[in-house]
Design a protein around this motif. Sequence first.
Motif, short mmCIF file in Angstrom:
data_model
loop_
_atom_site.label_atom_id
_atom_site.label_comp_id
_atom_site.label_asym_id
_atom_site.label_seq_id
_atom_site.Cartn_x
_atom_site.Cartn_y
_atom_site.Cartn_z
N TYR A 49 8.87 -6.58 0.12
CA TYR A 49 8.88 -7.77 -0.03
C TYR A 49 7.50 -8.01 -1.13
CZ TYR A 49 11.90 -8.52 4.10
OH TYR A 49 13.18 -9.14 5.09
N ALA A 50 6.82 -7.53 -1.60
CA ALA A 50 5.92 -7.61 -2.27
C ALA A 50 6.42 -7.59 -3.78
CB ALA A 50 4.47 -6.26 -1.71
N VAL A 51 7.83 -6.81 -4.25
CA VAL A 51 7.77 -6.63 -4.63
C VAL A 51 8.73 -8.08 -5.31
CG1 VAL A 51 9.01 -4.47 -4.53
CG2 VAL A 51 10.20 -5.52 -4.67
N TYR A 52 8.56 -8.86 -4.41
CA TYR A 52 9.26 -9.90 -4.99
C TYR A 52 8.02 -11.30 -5.52
CZ TYR A 52 13.18 -8.24 -3.17
OH TYR A 52 14.51 -7.60 -2.43
N HIS A 53 6.99 -10.73 -5.30
CA HIS A 53 5.77 -11.22 -4.83
C HIS A 53 4.90 -11.18 -5.68
CE1 HIS A 53 7.80 -14.70 -2.37
NE2 HIS A 53 8.31 -12.76 -1.77
N ASN B 299 0.31 -0.95 -0.27
CA ASN B 299 -0.04 -0.03 0.13
C ASN B 299 0.94 1.65 0.12
OD1 ASN B 299 0.58 0.30 2.70
ND2 ASN B 299 -0.16 -1.34 3.32
N ALA B 300 0.36 2.29 0.09
CA ALA B 300 1.25 3.67 0.33
C ALA B 300 1.89 3.87 1.03
CB ALA B 300 0.25 4.64 -0.89
N LYS B 301 1.97 3.37 1.89
CA LYS B 301 2.98 3.83 2.81
C LYS B 301 4.01 2.39 2.85
CE LYS B 301 -0.40 4.92 7.28
NZ LYS B 301 -1.34 5.14 7.93
N THR B 302 3.77 1.42 2.49
CA THR B 302 5.29 0.57 2.13
C THR B 302 5.41 0.48 0.80
OG1 THR B 302 3.26 -1.05 1.32
CG2 THR B 302 3.99 -1.01 3.55
N MET B 303 5.32 1.69 0.06
CA MET B 303 7.39 2.02 -0.93
C MET B 303 7.97 1.56 -0.38
SD MET B 303 4.58 2.33 -3.35
CE MET B 303 5.38 2.55 -4.81
N PRO B 304 8.64 1.52 -1.15
CA PRO B 304 10.26 0.70 -1.49
C PRO B 304 10.94 1.17 -1.23
CG PRO B 304 9.40 -0.51 -3.59
CD PRO B 304 8.01 0.09 -3.58
N VAL B 305 10.59 2.51 -1.01
CA VAL B 305 11.33 3.99 -0.35
C VAL B 305 10.38 5.30 -1.03
CG1 VAL B 305 12.22 4.59 -3.20
CG2 VAL B 305 13.34 5.32 -0.98
N ALA B 306 10.79 5.77 0.39
CA ALA B 306 9.65 7.59 0.72
C ALA B 306 10.08 8.57 -0.48
CB ALA B 306 9.75 7.73 2.19
N THR C 161 7.11 -14.61 -11.71
CA THR C 161 7.68 -13.71 -10.35
C THR C 161 8.54 -14.11 -9.54
OG1 THR C 161 6.01 -14.78 -9.25
CG2 THR C 161 5.47 -12.67 -9.61
N ASP C 162 9.06 -15.68 -9.73
CA ASP C 162 9.05 -16.44 -9.02
C ASP C 162 9.93 -17.86 -9.54
OD1 ASP C 162 7.11 -18.05 -9.81
OD2 ASP C 162 6.86 -19.10 -7.86
N ARG C 163 9.91 -17.13 -10.88
CA ARG C 163 10.58 -17.83 -11.89
C ARG C 163 12.08 -17.49 -12.64
NH1 ARG C 163 8.21 -19.84 -16.10
NH2 ARG C 163 6.24 -18.32 -15.93
N THR C 164 13.22 -17.30 -12.73
CA THR C 164 14.60 -16.48 -13.57
C THR C 164 15.59 -17.61 -13.69
OG1 THR C 164 14.16 -14.53 -11.70
CG2 THR C 164 16.36 -14.29 -12.57
N GLU C 165 16.09 -17.06 -15.51
CA GLU C 165 16.64 -18.09 -15.83
C GLU C 165 17.76 -17.37 -15.94
OE1 GLU C 165 17.56 -20.71 -20.25
OE2 GLU C 165 15.34 -18.87 -19.65
N LEU C 166 19.00 -17.96 -16.08
CA LEU C 166 20.50 -17.11 -15.59
C LEU C 166 21.38 -17.71 -17.26
CD1 LEU C 166 21.60 -15.01 -14.72
CD2 LEU C 166 22.81 -16.43 -13.11
N PHE D 72 5.03 -7.45 -10.99
CA PHE D 72 5.46 -7.93 -12.54
C PHE D 72 6.01 -7.42 -14.04
CE2 PHE D 72 6.74 -11.76 -15.42
CZ PHE D 72 8.44 -11.75 -14.96
N THR D 73 3.70 -7.66 -14.02
CA THR D 73 3.27 -7.11 -15.51
C THR D 73 3.58 -5.37 -15.66
OG1 THR D 73 1.72 -8.49 -14.55
CG2 THR D 73 1.31 -6.43 -16.88
N ALA D 74 4.05 -4.64 -14.49
CA ALA D 74 4.27 -2.97 -14.91
C ALA D 74 5.47 -3.19 -14.78
CB ALA D 74 3.81 -2.35 -13.59
N GLU D 75 6.40 -3.93 -14.69
CA GLU D 75 8.30 -3.90 -14.56
C GLU D 75 8.20 -4.34 -16.31
OE1 GLU D 75 9.51 -5.66 -10.25
OE2 GLU D 75 9.12 -6.85 -12.18
N GLN D 76 7.85 -5.38 -16.79
CA GLN D 76 7.80 -5.72 -18.68
C GLN D 76 7.43 -4.07 -19.10
OE1 GLN D 76 8.86 -8.71 -19.15
NE2 GLN D 76 8.76 -8.99 -16.88
#
Length: 426
Positions: free
Chosen positions: A19-23, A2-9, A320-325, A28-32
């Motif tokens: 931690y929501a940014v990982y799940h 929510n607005a109070k728990t953004m990654p940075v003020a 969100t929880d699948r990454t290939e290197l 994830f869709t917005a990042e694409q």
Amino acid sequence: MNAKTMPVAAGSEPTAVDYAVYHSQAIFTAEQENIFRGQTWCYLGLEAELANSGDFRSTHVGNTPVVVTRATDGTIHAWVNRCAHKGATVCRSLRGNQADGAFVCVYHQWAYDATGALVGVPFRRGMKGVGGYQADFDPAEHSLERLRVESFAGMVFGTFSPAIAPLEDFLGPVMRKYISRVFQRPVKVLGYARQFMAGNWKLYSENSRDSYHGALLHLFYPTFGIYRQSQESAGELSEEGFHNVFTVSKPKGDVDYDSFGDEANREMQGEAKLQDERLLAFRPEIADDVGLHIQSIFPSVVVQQIQNTLATRQIVPHGTDRTELVWTYFGYADDDEETTRHRLRNLNLVGPSGLISMEDGEAVELCQQGTIGAEGKRSFVEMGGDDVRQYYAPMGMDENSVRGFWKGYLGLMGNALADLAAEGRA
């Protein structure tokens, strides 16, 4: 989130990450859209992988499948691997050469040339006056979606943005200098490895920028004298913060393995001895004493020199929880046979099961598992301060570059996170 728990003020540097940014699937869709298909240049491969006309390599930009090719006139192109007819995958091989023919979709045989242009459609005019497409059907309007492509020092990048500045501007002078350090002369590909992690792509991006964990997690480093915190080292960031590079100079004088172990808070269990100590031999081949060079180019590639191992690591987010290197190992085109053999020995240090790097994938998965259901709670990213510095030395006692990553990430995401939070979707 929510607005109070953004990654940075607003108005501060990123020192805590929800931690929501990982799940969150919405994030994830917005990042694409905002990052991978937005104002970035994404790594596609090496020119050395496309040495001949007709050569191609399948890859990804974010979760979008892409093929990069070299056309008959020598130019390099990239297009989305999605048929303009039904959306089927066109190219089904990881790499190869298609000089003698077109890329043909197996479903309805629509055919495309190396540039992505539609060059053939079966039954376009129908048969005996029956079926077919309208008379005004224009193949040029049904080509594959193309990316802009530019190269620097033999590395090929692509972008979906028609407005982004040229690649060299995106990289900036500091990153260009260090890329040129590794790609100082023509290279040849030695091989590949593919690694799958049950974790978010940003966790690996943080990991590659986190020098703090180096001698703590990777006990092979201090045990065998490759790296310890007190060695001469430095970190540099791009102005935006999202690119960074670490360099560590080789130990000076004779290596005292016992003193290296003294700087670690743990030690390897059991007998710490190599059957072939040639693996550790470092043969300086660049005009400096740097034995470790880890460079993260946002959003999708790491350039590395560890001892005599040279590689790129391409980050491919599949969910969100699948990454290939994807690891691409290379040497210099003028290496003699003994140098190539030594590089191949040295490659045991890195990769999915590398003696140094095997723990990184596990760390990513542990963080992903540990933060399930922790939306609204935050990580703590204040080792070494709460600011983002463009240059700092030594590195290894801070999270400066991790904060830089989040600073750049937030700049590219713009209002997307706030909008998602307001909608209750993050």
